[in-house]
Motif scaffolding. Structure first.
Motif, PDB file in Angstrom:
ATOM      1  N   ALA A   1       0.821  -1.213   0.000  1.00  0.00           N
ATOM      2  CA  ALA A   1       0.000   0.000   0.000  1.00  0.00           C
ATOM      3  C   ALA A   1       0.852   1.259   0.000  1.00  0.00           C
ATOM      4  O   ALA A   1       0.343   2.350   0.249  1.00  0.00           O
ATOM      5  CB  ALA A   1      -0.919   0.007   1.214  1.00  0.00           C
ATOM      6  N   ALA A   2       2.150   1.118  -0.290  1.00  0.00           N
ATOM      7  CA  ALA A   2       3.042   2.274  -0.251  1.00  0.00           C
ATOM      8  C   ALA A   2       3.930   2.367  -1.483  1.00  0.00           C
ATOM      9  O   ALA A   2       5.002   2.972  -1.431  1.00  0.00           O
ATOM     10  CB  ALA A   2       3.909   2.215   1.012  1.00  0.00           C
ATOM     11  N   TYR A   3       3.475   1.779  -2.573  1.00  0.00           N
ATOM     12  CA  TYR A   3       4.298   1.777  -3.786  1.00  0.00           C
ATOM     13  C   TYR A   3       3.882   2.875  -4.767  1.00  0.00           C
ATOM     14  O   TYR A   3       2.721   3.243  -4.855  1.00  0.00           O
ATOM     15  CB  TYR A   3       4.193   0.425  -4.508  1.00  0.00           C
ATOM     16  CG  TYR A   3       5.072  -0.640  -3.897  1.00  0.00           C
ATOM     17  CD1 TYR A   3       6.455  -0.601  -4.077  1.00  0.00           C
ATOM     18  CD2 TYR A   3       4.531  -1.661  -3.143  1.00  0.00           C
ATOM     19  CE1 TYR A   3       7.263  -1.567  -3.514  1.00  0.00           C
ATOM     20  CE2 TYR A   3       5.333  -2.639  -2.568  1.00  0.00           C
ATOM     21  CZ  TYR A   3       6.706  -2.586  -2.761  1.00  0.00           C
ATOM     22  OH  TYR A   3       7.510  -3.536  -2.204  1.00  0.00           O
ATOM     23  N   VAL A   4       4.891   3.364  -5.499  1.00  0.00           N
ATOM     24  CA  VAL A   4       4.679   4.276  -6.632  1.00  0.00           C
ATOM     25  C   VAL A   4       5.317   3.624  -7.851  1.00  0.00           C
ATOM     26  O   VAL A   4       6.414   3.061  -7.762  1.00  0.00           O
ATOM     27  CB  VAL A   4       5.322   5.655  -6.359  1.00  0.00           C
ATOM     28  CG1 VAL A   4       5.352   6.494  -7.641  1.00  0.00           C
ATOM     29  CG2 VAL A   4       4.558   6.389  -5.264  1.00  0.00           C
ATOM     30  N   MET A   5       4.649   3.659  -8.976  1.00  0.00           N
ATOM     31  CA  MET A   5       5.178   3.086 -10.225  1.00  0.00           C
ATOM     32  C   MET A   5       5.396   4.218 -11.223  1.00  0.00           C
ATOM     33  O   MET A   5       4.444   4.703 -11.837  1.00  0.00           O
ATOM     34  CB  MET A   5       4.187   2.070 -10.816  1.00  0.00           C
ATOM     35  CG  MET A   5       3.677   1.037  -9.829  1.00  0.00           C
ATOM     36  SD  MET A   5       4.932  -0.142  -9.345  1.00  0.00           S
ATOM     37  CE  MET A   5       3.961  -1.228  -8.277  1.00  0.00           C
ATOM     38  N   ASP A   6       6.643   4.691 -11.336  1.00  0.00           N
ATOM     39  CA  ASP A   6       6.883   5.785 -12.276  1.00  0.00           C
ATOM     40  C   ASP A   6       8.069   5.528 -13.203  1.00  0.00           C
ATOM     41  O   ASP A   6       8.428   6.376 -14.012  1.00  0.00           O
ATOM     42  CB  ASP A   6       7.082   7.103 -11.523  1.00  0.00           C
ATOM     43  CG  ASP A   6       8.327   7.101 -10.632  1.00  0.00           C
ATOM     44  OD1 ASP A   6       9.065   6.092 -10.654  1.00  0.00           O
ATOM     45  OD2 ASP A   6       8.550   8.096  -9.937  1.00  0.00           O
ATOM     46  N   GLY A   7       8.700   4.373 -13.103  1.00  0.00           N
ATOM     47  CA  GLY A   7       9.790   4.036 -13.996  1.00  0.00           C
ATOM     48  C   GLY A   7      11.126   4.653 -13.645  1.00  0.00           C
ATOM     49  O   GLY A   7      12.127   4.386 -14.320  1.00  0.00           O
ATOM     50  N   SER A   8      11.198   5.474 -12.582  1.00  0.00           N
ATOM     51  CA  SER A   8      12.464   6.109 -12.217  1.00  0.00           C
ATOM     52  C   SER A   8      13.338   5.135 -11.443  1.00  0.00           C
ATOM     53  O   SER A   8      12.867   4.173 -10.851  1.00  0.00           O
ATOM     54  CB  SER A   8      12.207   7.356 -11.371  1.00  0.00           C
ATOM     55  OG  SER A   8      11.745   6.998 -10.090  1.00  0.00           O
ATOM     56  N   MET A   9      14.660   5.400 -11.440  1.00  0.00           N
ATOM     57  CA  MET A   9      15.568   4.549 -10.695  1.00  0.00           C
ATOM     58  C   MET A   9      15.314   4.670  -9.202  1.00  0.00           C
ATOM     59  O   MET A   9      15.466   3.704  -8.455  1.00  0.00           O
ATOM     60  CB  MET A   9      17.015   4.916 -11.019  1.00  0.00           C
ATOM     61  CG  MET A   9      18.054   3.974 -10.411  1.00  0.00           C
ATOM     62  SD  MET A   9      17.748   2.213 -10.742  1.00  0.00           S
ATOM     63  CE  MET A   9      17.789   2.190 -12.537  1.00  0.00           C
ATOM     64  N   ARG A  10      14.890   5.868  -8.750  1.00  0.00           N
ATOM     65  CA  ARG A  10      14.580   6.059  -7.332  1.00  0.00           C
ATOM     66  C   ARG A  10      13.520   5.070  -6.865  1.00  0.00           C
ATOM     67  O   ARG A  10      13.695   4.369  -5.869  1.00  0.00           O
ATOM     68  CB  ARG A  10      14.094   7.491  -7.085  1.00  0.00           C
ATOM     69  CG  ARG A  10      13.347   7.671  -5.780  1.00  0.00           C
ATOM     70  CD  ARG A  10      12.827   9.085  -5.589  1.00  0.00           C
ATOM     71  NE  ARG A  10      11.852   9.145  -4.492  1.00  0.00           N
ATOM     72  CZ  ARG A  10      11.446  10.265  -3.907  1.00  0.00           C
ATOM     73  NH1 ARG A  10      11.926  11.430  -4.310  1.00  0.00           N
ATOM     74  NH2 ARG A  10      10.556  10.244  -2.929  1.00  0.00           N
ATOM     75  N   THR A  11      12.413   5.006  -7.589  1.00  0.00           N
ATOM     76  CA  THR A  11      11.345   4.111  -7.167  1.00  0.00           C
ATOM     77  C   THR A  11      11.668   2.657  -7.497  1.00  0.00           C
ATOM     78  O   THR A  11      11.187   1.752  -6.802  1.00  0.00           O
ATOM     79  CB  THR A  11      10.007   4.500  -7.821  1.00  0.00           C
ATOM     80  OG1 THR A  11      10.151   4.490  -9.238  1.00  0.00           O
ATOM     81  CG2 THR A  11       9.554   5.871  -7.365  1.00  0.00           C
ATOM     82  N   SER A  12      12.505   2.425  -8.500  1.00  0.00           N
ATOM     83  CA  SER A  12      12.894   1.049  -8.814  1.00  0.00           C
ATOM     84  C   SER A  12      13.639   0.417  -7.653  1.00  0.00           C
ATOM     85  O   SER A  12      13.416  -0.754  -7.307  1.00  0.00           O
ATOM     86  CB  SER A  12      13.767   1.021 -10.073  1.00  0.00           C
ATOM     87  OG  SER A  12      13.044   1.444 -11.210  1.00  0.00           O
ATOM     88  N   VAL A  13      14.530   1.181  -7.015  1.00  0.00           N
ATOM     89  CA  VAL A  13      15.280   0.671  -5.864  1.00  0.00           C
ATOM     90  C   VAL A  13      14.314   0.335  -4.728  1.00  0.00           C
ATOM     91  O   VAL A  13      14.388  -0.742  -4.124  1.00  0.00           O
ATOM     92  CB  VAL A  13      16.328   1.695  -5.403  1.00  0.00           C
ATOM     93  CG1 VAL A  13      16.950   1.272  -4.081  1.00  0.00           C
ATOM     94  CG2 VAL A  13      17.409   1.863  -6.467  1.00  0.00           C
ATOM     95  N   VAL A  14      13.391   1.240  -4.433  1.00  0.00           N
ATOM     96  CA  VAL A  14      12.416   1.008  -3.371  1.00  0.00           C
ATOM     97  C   VAL A  14      11.534  -0.191  -3.708  1.00  0.00           C
ATOM     98  O   VAL A  14      11.286  -1.067  -2.869  1.00  0.00           O
ATOM     99  CB  VAL A  14      11.557   2.270  -3.148  1.00  0.00           C
ATOM    100  CG1 VAL A  14      10.412   1.985  -2.180  1.00  0.00           C
ATOM    101  CG2 VAL A  14      12.420   3.412  -2.627  1.00  0.00           C
ATOM    102  N   ASN A  15      11.055  -0.248  -4.940  1.00  0.00           N
ATOM    103  CA  ASN A  15      10.132  -1.302  -5.340  1.00  0.00           C
ATOM    104  C   ASN A  15      10.782  -2.681  -5.376  1.00  0.00           C
ATOM    105  O   ASN A  15      10.083  -3.698  -5.381  1.00  0.00           O
ATOM    106  CB  ASN A  15       9.525  -0.986  -6.707  1.00  0.00           C
ATOM    107  CG  ASN A  15       8.602   0.218  -6.660  1.00  0.00           C
ATOM    108  OD1 ASN A  15       8.296   0.731  -5.603  1.00  0.00           O
ATOM    109  ND2 ASN A  15       8.171   0.672  -7.830  1.00  0.00           N
ATOM    110  N   SER A  16      12.097  -2.728  -5.406  1.00  0.00           N
ATOM    111  CA  SER A  16      12.806  -4.011  -5.416  1.00  0.00           C
ATOM    112  C   SER A  16      12.986  -4.593  -4.022  1.00  0.00           C
ATOM    113  O   SER A  16      13.396  -5.747  -3.882  1.00  0.00           O
ATOM    114  CB  SER A  16      14.187  -3.835  -6.059  1.00  0.00           C
ATOM    115  OG  SER A  16      15.061  -3.111  -5.205  1.00  0.00           O
ATOM    116  N   LEU A  17      12.671  -3.820  -2.983  1.00  0.00           N
ATOM    117  CA  LEU A  17      13.060  -4.187  -1.617  1.00  0.00           C
ATOM    118  C   LEU A  17      11.938  -4.704  -0.730  1.00  0.00           C
ATOM    119  O   LEU A  17      12.090  -5.709  -0.043  1.00  0.00           O
ATOM    120  CB  LEU A  17      13.692  -2.976  -0.910  1.00  0.00           C
ATOM    121  CG  LEU A  17      15.166  -2.699  -1.132  1.00  0.00           C
ATOM    122  CD1 LEU A  17      15.558  -1.400  -0.431  1.00  0.00           C
ATOM    123  CD2 LEU A  17      16.002  -3.855  -0.606  1.00  0.00           C
TER     124      LEU A  17
END
Length: 388
Positions: free
Chosen positions: A193-209
């Motif tokens: 419930a705390a994810y953002v999907m925008d294709g940036s490397m910033r969110t990619s790092v978070v989304n991988s964890l």
């Protein structure tokens, strides 16, 4: 790392509190633990393929994370089969639903482990960062599960991955001040419930964890007139087993890195978004020694006296930085790395998943010392010293 623990009678006894000049209170003890996750586990490669992510840099971040799977609740699919976008309101509703489901199951498993029932809970503390509710998770959980209406409660919201130990400090103090009564600490994080999907490397790092998970522990302290010395005997709670006593806590705020980990509003996405500075693992590692040594100095101990290390599963680089700076082995952090591998970063409850694994391993002996460590926004390192 093989270590030799200092015998309990060879070190100074922890400071005692004497209420009304009559009795001596003993430290709170962990008497039960339980965990829960959401229903669906996904491998890292599977997630990349499900979302159609082909960017080589993003794929590398996911596939080199030392994470094999995570439990997540993915967004609903639209008419084309693609995953839809969840606005902030839907994410908050998802947080409530997942937090109450996982939280209730974790609390019940914790109580089963302690040989207790919902009616035995005298104090409830709920920790979360992945959503906001008013009234908090504690009130909703009490209504959903039937916990007694007279149970005192507290919610710790927004502190991040370190919050489990911040709350444990307060809950242990409550249990010590109310000997013979039961306090339950629940860390519940619906990271889906705390994810953002925008294709940036910033969110990619978070989304991988991050992954979804909840962990609960029950605490109690011996009454002043309980038989036996403070370091021996079982808590005076029917059915409770002898877990470790909480001897002390130490904190360290790295205020120069206050923006290195943050969860704030993203105007472009119209959601809250999490940010991790790439250098934060090294900042945490560089500051780990001083807070751990301060924690141990209060009991006249050294790092070689510690037989068990339960560290927040913040990420591969974080774990490696802590290991190197504290002079630990990979075996010392086997549960920390194992939780990261099997669940990802579970935020505030990660260290309790490691605690549960250590208990199930059945290698702890009476008199062993352990260190609990979490780290998160602030930037903050929290530690606790325990003894079985």
């Amino acid at each position: 790392m093989t270590t030799t623990s200092t015998p309990p009678d060879a070190r100074p006894a922890p400071a005692a509190v004497e209420p009304h000049g009559k009795h001596t209170l003993t430290p709170a003890r962990i008497i039960g633990a339980g965990t829960a996750v959401t229903g669906n586990a996904y491998g890292q490669r599977e997630l990349l393929d499900l979302f159609g992510i082909t960017d080589p840099r993003t794929r590398s971040v996911f596939l080199n994370s030392a994470i094999e799977r995570r439990f997540l609740t993915l967004p609903p699919r639209d008419d084309t089969g693609a995953f839809g976008t969840e606005p902030q309101g839907q994410l908050l509703a998802k947080h409530k639903r997942l937090a109450l489901d996982m939280g209730a199951r974790a609390v019940r498993r914790c109580l089963d482990d302690a040989g207790l029932a919902l009616a035995d809970i005298d104090h409830l503390c709920c920790v979360t960062t992945t959503g906001l509710l008013t009234p908090g998770v504690s009130a909703h959980l009490m209504r959903e599960t039937g916990i007694r209406a007279g149970t005192s409660r507290m919610d710790v919201v927004g502190m991040g991955c370190n919050a489990g130990l911040n709350a444990l400090n307060a809950v242990a103090a409550w249990a010590t001040a109310h000997p013979g009564r039961v306090a339950v600490l629940l860390c519940v994080e619906a990271c889906s419930a705390a994810y953002v999907m925008d294709g940036s490397m910033r969110t990619s790092v978070v989304n991988s964890l991050f992954g979804d998970g909840a962990a609960a522990i029950a605490l109690s302290a011996d009454p002043p007139d309980a038989a036996g010395p403070p370091s021996g005997g079982l808590p005076a709670v029917p059915g409770a087993s002898a877990g470790p006593r909480l001897l002390g806590f130490a904190s360290h705020l790295i205020d120069s890195a206050i923006d290195a980990m943050r969860y704030d509003w993203d105007d472009d996405q119209h959601k809250f978004s999490f940010y991790l500075d790439p250098d934060i693992p090294y900042v945490v590692g560089a500051n780990a020694e001083q807070v751990v040594d301060r924690l141990l100095a209060g009991e006249g101990l050294r790092r070689t006296d510690i037989g068990h290390w339960l560290v927040h599963s913040g990420g591969k680089k974080v774990i490696d930085a802590v290991r190197v700076n504290l002079g630990l082995t990979r075996h010392d952090l086997r549960h920390t790395s194992g939780v990261l591998r099997d669940y990802g970063n579970l935020s505030s409850g990660s260290f309790l998943f490691s605690y549960e694994r250590l208990v199930r391993e059945r290698v702890v002996r009476a008199g062993d010392f352990g260190v609990l460590m979490t780290m998160g926004p602030g930037s903050t390192i929290e530690t606790a010293l325990v003894q079985w």
